[in-house]
Design a protein around this motif. Sequence first.
Motif, mmCIF file in Angstrom:
data_model
loop_
_atom_site.group_PDB
_atom_site.id
_atom_site.type_symbol
_atom_site.label_atom_id
_atom_site.label_comp_id
_atom_site.label_asym_id
_atom_site.label_seq_id
_atom_site.Cartn_x
_atom_site.Cartn_y
_atom_site.Cartn_z
ATOM 1 N N VAL A 204 59.601 -3.133 -18.093
ATOM 2 C CA VAL A 204 60.603 -2.490 -18.944
ATOM 3 C C VAL A 204 60.391 -2.853 -20.406
ATOM 4 C CG1 VAL A 204 63.075 -2.352 -19.469
ATOM 5 C CG2 VAL A 204 62.300 -2.378 -17.086
ATOM 6 N N ALA A 205 60.044 -4.108 -20.665
ATOM 7 C CA ALA A 205 59.972 -4.598 -22.041
ATOM 8 C C ALA A 205 58.769 -4.087 -22.803
ATOM 9 C CB ALA A 205 59.960 -6.128 -22.041
ATOM 10 N N GLY A 342 57.330 -6.770 -32.211
ATOM 11 C CA GLY A 342 57.699 -7.554 -31.045
ATOM 12 C C GLY A 342 56.820 -8.776 -30.939
ATOM 13 N N SER A 343 56.844 -9.404 -29.777
ATOM 14 C CA SER A 343 56.072 -10.619 -29.582
ATOM 15 C C SER A 343 55.827 -10.830 -28.104
ATOM 16 C CB SER A 343 56.827 -11.830 -30.153
ATOM 17 O OG SER A 343 57.967 -12.114 -29.349
ATOM 18 N N SER A 344 55.003 -11.822 -27.811
ATOM 19 C CA SER A 344 54.724 -12.166 -26.415
ATOM 20 C C SER A 344 55.984 -12.588 -25.680
ATOM 21 C CB SER A 344 53.707 -13.309 -26.351
ATOM 22 O OG SER A 344 52.532 -12.990 -27.056
ATOM 23 N N GLU A 345 56.977 -13.101 -26.431
ATOM 24 C CA GLU A 345 58.214 -13.591 -25.812
ATOM 25 C C GLU A 345 59.334 -12.560 -25.782
ATOM 26 O OE1 GLU A 345 56.248 -17.197 -27.858
ATOM 27 O OE2 GLU A 345 56.554 -15.084 -28.288
ATOM 28 N N THR A 346 59.101 -11.358 -26.327
ATOM 29 C CA THR A 346 60.173 -10.350 -26.349
ATOM 30 C C THR A 346 59.742 -8.998 -25.811
ATOM 31 O OG1 THR A 346 59.618 -9.631 -28.594
ATOM 32 C CG2 THR A 346 61.259 -11.411 -28.375
ATOM 33 N N GLY A 347 58.433 -8.732 -25.759
ATOM 34 C CA GLY A 347 57.991 -7.361 -25.540
ATOM 35 C C GLY A 347 58.175 -6.571 -26.816
ATOM 36 N N GLY A 396 68.319 -9.058 -22.447
ATOM 37 C CA GLY A 396 67.963 -8.090 -21.390
ATOM 38 C C GLY A 396 66.708 -8.514 -20.650
ATOM 39 N N HIS A 397 65.691 -7.661 -20.721
ATOM 40 C CA HIS A 397 64.443 -7.920 -20.005
ATOM 41 C C HIS A 397 63.545 -8.811 -20.860
ATOM 42 C CE1 HIS A 397 65.368 -4.998 -16.824
ATOM 43 N NE2 HIS A 397 65.971 -4.340 -17.789
ATOM 44 N N ILE A 398 63.657 -10.114 -20.645
ATOM 45 C CA ILE A 398 62.922 -11.098 -21.423
ATOM 46 C C ILE A 398 62.240 -12.076 -20.464
ATOM 47 C CG2 ILE A 398 64.390 -10.892 -23.461
ATOM 48 C CD1 ILE A 398 65.884 -13.398 -22.566
ATOM 49 N N PRO A 399 61.333 -12.924 -20.969
ATOM 50 C CA PRO A 399 60.597 -13.835 -20.080
ATOM 51 C C PRO A 399 61.481 -14.894 -19.435
ATOM 52 C CG PRO A 399 59.470 -13.571 -22.187
ATOM 53 C CD PRO A 399 60.836 -12.983 -22.346
ATOM 54 N N GLY A 418 77.425 -16.140 -23.603
ATOM 55 C CA GLY A 418 77.157 -15.763 -22.229
ATOM 56 C C GLY A 418 75.933 -14.891 -22.034
ATOM 57 N N THR A 419 75.245 -14.530 -23.115
ATOM 58 C CA THR A 419 74.043 -13.691 -23.037
ATOM 59 C C THR A 419 72.819 -14.520 -23.366
ATOM 60 O OG1 THR A 419 75.266 -11.698 -23.684
ATOM 61 C CG2 THR A 419 72.881 -11.653 -23.965
ATOM 62 N N ARG A 420 71.780 -14.390 -22.534
ATOM 63 C CA ARG A 420 70.536 -15.125 -22.752
ATOM 64 C C ARG A 420 69.629 -14.331 -23.692
ATOM 65 N NH1 ARG A 420 65.402 -15.827 -19.912
ATOM 66 N NH2 ARG A 420 64.693 -17.994 -20.075
#
Length: 550
Positions: A204-205, A342-347, A396-399, A418-420
Amino acid sequence: MMELNLAALNEAIAEVAPEREAVVFKDRRITYAEFTRRTRRLANFFLSQGLGCHESRENLADWQSGQDHVGLYLYNGNEYLEAMVAGCKARLAPFNVNYRYVDEELAYLLNNAKTRALVYHASLAERVTSIRKHVPTLQLLVQVDDDPEVPLLPGAIDYQTALSSAGEDKPDVNWQPDDLYILYTGGTTGMPKGVLWRQADILVAALGGKTSRGRIISSLEEFQERAQRVNHRFLTAPPFMHGAGSWVAYQALHSGGTVVVPGNVRRLDADDIIDTCIRENADVLMIVGDAFGRPIADALVNNPRAIPSLKNIITGGAVTTASIKAQLLDLLPGINILDAAGSSETGTQAQHISNKESGAATGQFTMKEDNAVLNESMNAILEPGHEGLGWWAQSGHIPLGYLDDEQKTAATFVTVGGTRYSVPGDRVRLLHDGTLELHGRDSVTINSGGEKIFAEEVEQALKHHPAVYDAVVTSRPSERWGQEVVAIVQLRSDYDATTDSLIEECSRHISRYKLPKAFIFRDEIMRSSSGKADYRWARLQVDEQANQKI
């Protein structure tokens, strides 16, 4: 929403487009049906060697892996893509290996990844020989023949032999959305880090798991419908060993498109890229910033020709300046240039489109629903028009985290309200109108031609020279590479050294592309009271030298 994995998705696309070309490389035209057979065979070969998944995700911490890891030490070509997908089909975790690394760097990376298998080109076999005894986990070597004069390494198996030794039945494993995708990045610590993604999340990312309008595709049937409806041909100019290149290749494969690989995979050949685009009717071209954009523009100026099929240029991994974009739009007036941030850690976090109608711009993006800007302490979300700079964050869709590094995982992946969020270090300002103004990575990472170079890594290499008392490394602008490395050096009072000898010593420890392009000698290196390097002072030294030359 159904969660998907990359192995099942590849199989599903092949079902509806078996005769369509999946990969074009030199004289090879590999259809989806053939790609499926070849990736199944390689996956079954891996499984026959005892490799695979040994621990399910629910029993592991976010920074842990329960799968065996296979390194892809390859130049671009069909074998890279086949090994990438075959690894997923065997429930291995393939990861990227920079073919520019010297022995010290390569051994570190392979040990950090606990590498069990390595797929490598024969032209890189000498380096594999140098480091294999230093990587105790390395069990299996698979050699791809790109140089017939290089013999097979002792104990290694030829790539084609590996394929022919295994069956082409669907591998007898249970693919899971939790199976890992690993992307190694230099990051901001000076040493490579393995970013652990669930396949369902990276799809997804960054890997084509959304429609053009940003809606998440929720079933294999919807992917199949899209593949039957569209058929793009993607020329990926950068190496697959970088996220930008492999992500676009995956996007092509996941949409039923064709990955077109230029003939010259050892260096950037702008004329080859252009001519391959024309010959293969590529409608999407992937580049990395000015380091690719400028040579392509120069080649079109020196030898003007139209690229009738080309509709979109995607640029990611480094900045493409507005002036280069404007030149490309003048030379190819019918195209769109898509900045993918973006980045390797976010898409992929955001995109910006430049074309003849909208004009060329750089560094400004529109906030997406899953973006946020966090305050300095990373414990609150900033509103538009905030003071100072904030941290660009993705939810959302993260590592999951960084391989075997609990501390760095906790520092980068934070929970707010409460959100990562993933917060890899980009500094931004959210303007009153909602525009996101990107200021860059808040670190001492130097981005030279799409390659990330950490200053401390170069400093440590310099300090191996007996004449160097202290050193600090920064960058200066480069028309060719975007940025280039500059070293400020303090020599020992009783020693002398030439720049050539400093370069020679550095080259024993770091890759050629990381070597300083210039040296500034000072009687003392300024540091903070804690002993940390003063990078603002270092930049002033570069500016001062530049002003003296004017």
